[in-house]
Design an enzyme around this catalytic site. Sequence first.
Site, short mmCIF file in Angstrom:
data_model
loop_
_atom_site.label_atom_id
_atom_site.label_comp_id
_atom_site.label_asym_id
_atom_site.label_seq_id
_atom_site.Cartn_x
_atom_site.Cartn_y
_atom_site.Cartn_z
N SER A 60 54.56 20.94 15.32
CA SER A 60 55.05 22.29 15.01
C SER A 60 56.55 22.40 14.83
CB SER A 60 54.58 23.27 16.09
OG SER A 60 55.05 22.88 17.37
N GLU A 107 61.25 40.75 18.06
CA GLU A 107 61.57 40.37 19.42
C GLU A 107 61.82 38.88 19.42
OE1 GLU A 107 58.49 40.41 18.25
OE2 GLU A 107 57.91 38.39 18.85
N LYS A 129 57.76 28.45 12.16
CA LYS A 129 57.97 29.89 12.24
C LYS A 129 58.38 30.51 10.91
CE LYS A 129 58.70 30.70 17.12
NZ LYS A 129 58.45 29.38 17.73
C1 LIG Z 1 57.60 29.10 18.81
C2 LIG Z 1 57.10 27.72 18.81
C3 LIG Z 1 55.80 27.41 19.29
C4 LIG Z 1 54.90 28.41 19.95
O1 LIG Z 1 54.42 29.43 19.13
P1 LIG Z 1 52.95 29.48 18.58
O2 LIG Z 1 52.82 30.86 18.06
O3 LIG Z 1 52.01 29.20 19.71
O4 LIG Z 1 52.84 28.47 17.52
C5 LIG Z 1 55.36 26.10 19.18
N1 LIG Z 1 56.14 25.13 18.65
C6 LIG Z 1 57.39 25.39 18.20
C7 LIG Z 1 58.19 24.28 17.63
C8 LIG Z 1 57.90 26.68 18.26
O5 LIG Z 1 59.14 26.93 17.80
#
Ligand SMILES: *Cc1c(COP(=O)(O)O)cnc(C)c1O
Length: 387
Positions: A370, A109, A87
């Site tokens: 992610s 948000e 993020k």
């Molecule tokens: C917020 C988040 C997501 C989901 O958001 P996307 O916009 O779909 O990437 C996925 N993985 C993690 C670790 C997150 O914090």
Amino acid sequence: MADSGEHEFGEFGGQYVPEPLLEPLGELAGAFEEIVPTAAFQAEFRAVLEEYAGRPTPLFHAANLGEAYGADIYLKREDLLHGGAHKINNCVGQALLAREAGKERLIAETGAGQHGTATAMAGALFDLDTEIYMGTKDVERQKMNVFRMRLMGAEVNEVTRGGAGLADAVDAALEDFAGNVDDTHYLVGSVVGPDPFPRMVREFQSVIGEEAREQFLDRTDDLPDACAACVGGGSNAMGLFDEFRDDPVAFYGGEGGGEGPDSTSHAAPLSAGSEDVLHGMRTRVIDDDVDVHSVSAGLDYPGVGPEHAMFRAAGRCEYRAITDEEALAAFRDLAELEGIIPALETAHAVALAGQLADEGDHDSILVNLSGRGDKDMQQAAELLSLD
Ligand SMILES: *Cc1c(COP(=O)(O)O)cnc(C)c1O
């Protein structure tokens, strides 16, 4: 509702917003197109990502997991970034753009608080006033993230209207934006919302795929057969896919399947939803009789980025609903086999890689890791009994 007719994503996307928002969105699109490509912006963006956020992130050949699952699996380690997830890439990019465009205030948000926290980091770093809209229900559930945001100087505004959740926080942020466009930038957290947000967030997240593609080529002299990522709004997935879009590489997205795509409790608008307008965009949303639910708070969103809806319609990416149970099993697998605890969101991508390995159509799979699982430890401990 008006629509500017801006349709980069075929029948999806657009600007389905109240009339007063069209001009500020147009200005934002102009600033994005003018400022972001400049050498000065790119140099500062890249430097902050390197020195503050911790880029480039490693590409890890997960040999133990690959052996257990039956494919060559590589992990792009976005979990090692500052804040513990991808993020921060987007928040640094948009905060920098806001500053360059002369804005003094950021609003955002947040649902579980992860995007609000990353926005608070960027607000502190660039010395911008930061206000976060968060539903009362989420404020109560996510006390630590509320504390984190306040500690970094952000104001957290509780949203009590409607269901007092993420969708209501988005509405409150959009209203604030409409009333304060002169000095305020609305820092949207994923590839969702009206144009230009989906393409802007994609641009700032595409650093993931740029690095991963080069690292993969360096390591193997080849491209991966498939890329896999989890999909909430869809920003980490699009950030990985963008650089591979013209390559012979298969794309897979794992949605929050909750209790299953045929149940009334999931967050899988691509596997089990229909077309509609939500939060300023035409996209796919979950059906009315379904409660938005996923074991991972970050996938718990009723819609999805319009480019994913387009990819689905065009057959460019295959989306699958990964159930809570499947995600939890993969969460354990990665922890046990590699000593890496993923976020529960991310565990959906790992589970997806396991399915692909089982099916045997792809020898090498690049997974976007992610985020890390520290934030999910209490919940995981309640869900899993380990003896
Ligand atoms: C917020 C988040 C997501 C989901 O958001 P996307 O916009 O779909 O990437 C996925 N993985 C993690 C670790 C997150 O914090």
